[in-house]
Scaffold this motif. Sequence first.
Motif, PDB file in Angstrom:
ATOM      1  N   PHE A  65       0.906  -1.119   0.111  1.00  0.00           N
ATOM      2  CA  PHE A  65      -0.202  -0.047   0.145  1.00  0.00           C
ATOM      3  C   PHE A  65       0.830   1.364  -0.009  1.00  0.00           C
ATOM      4  N   LEU A  66       1.974   1.140   0.728  1.00  0.00           N
ATOM      5  CA  LEU A  66       2.713   2.302   0.871  1.00  0.00           C
ATOM      6  C   LEU A  66       3.943   2.413  -0.157  1.00  0.00           C
ATOM      7  N   ALA A  67       4.083   1.469  -1.109  1.00  0.00           N
ATOM      8  CA  ALA A  67       5.248   1.119  -2.127  1.00  0.00           C
ATOM      9  C   ALA A  67       5.202   2.346  -3.352  1.00  0.00           C
ATOM     10  N   PRO A  68       3.946   2.602  -3.821  1.00  0.00           N
ATOM     11  CA  PRO A  68       4.129   3.618  -5.081  1.00  0.00           C
ATOM     12  C   PRO A  68       4.680   4.934  -4.457  1.00  0.00           C
ATOM     13  N   PRO A  69       5.701   5.181  -5.242  1.00  0.00           N
ATOM     14  CA  PRO A  69       6.418   6.495  -4.730  1.00  0.00           C
ATOM     15  C   PRO A  69       5.399   7.862  -5.081  1.00  0.00           C
ATOM     16  N   GLY A  70       5.926   8.935  -4.581  1.00  0.00           N
ATOM     17  CA  GLY A  70       5.228  10.269  -4.769  1.00  0.00           C
ATOM     18  C   GLY A  70       4.847  10.811  -3.357  1.00  0.00           C
ATOM     19  N   ARG A  71       3.996  11.946  -3.495  1.00  0.00           N
ATOM     20  CA  ARG A  71       3.558  12.518  -2.256  1.00  0.00           C
ATOM     21  C   ARG A  71       2.242  12.497  -2.270  1.00  0.00           C
ATOM     22  N   LYS A  72       1.508  12.047  -3.241  1.00  0.00           N
ATOM     23  CA  LYS A  72      -0.024  12.290  -3.381  1.00  0.00           C
ATOM     24  C   LYS A  72      -0.561  11.428  -1.964  1.00  0.00           C
ATOM     25  N   PRO A  73      -1.720  11.935  -1.584  1.00  0.00           N
ATOM     26  CA  PRO A  73      -2.338  11.052  -0.625  1.00  0.00           C
ATOM     27  C   PRO A  73      -2.669   9.772  -1.098  1.00  0.00           C
ATOM     28  N   ARG A  74      -3.035   8.692   0.013  1.00  0.00           N
ATOM     29  CA  ARG A  74      -3.335   7.513  -0.543  1.00  0.00           C
ATOM     30  C   ARG A  74      -4.646   7.269   0.287  1.00  0.00           C
TER      31      ARG A  74
END
Length: 156
Positions: A65-74
């Motif tokens: 869940f936390l793997a995708p890079p970036g700063r966008k909220p999940r």
Amino acid sequence: MPRRRPGALRAEQQRRRVRTGPPPERIHGLSARTSAAIDRVEQLSGDYFIYPGATDRALRRYRSFLAPPGRKPRYPQTSQCCCRGCSFDDVRHARDVLAGVLQQLPARARGELRRQVARLDGAFRARTLPDPFAGQRQWRSDLWWRRRLAGGRDSG
């Protein structure tokens, strides 16, 4: 009363420790001792959602869940089914499983798993948004990870 020889005592202890079945799989990022303690907890737990392999699956789900890079909220996805397998669609359920296992582990193993989970918790807090209406929407709003804003899919 005759004294028992140390060799006889060790042999008796070895017989008690014999495990039936294959050795437990080592969980990525944890020591073999902690993995074995987690396996014992999973084998003996009466909780429906804590079964052999559930902790490894929960950690993998939390990491993915936390793997995708970036700063966008999940936004955690709400699972469509409440069975053992489908419930891991919701990352918050994976965190529930980790909390349940942490409560049942012995102190040393609990500390090692807690360090792994605390690192992931920090990333989870940074990548998700607080939900001001969680008390009305969530059935377990007392848990901080349940008070995060959820969406339809794990997307940012």
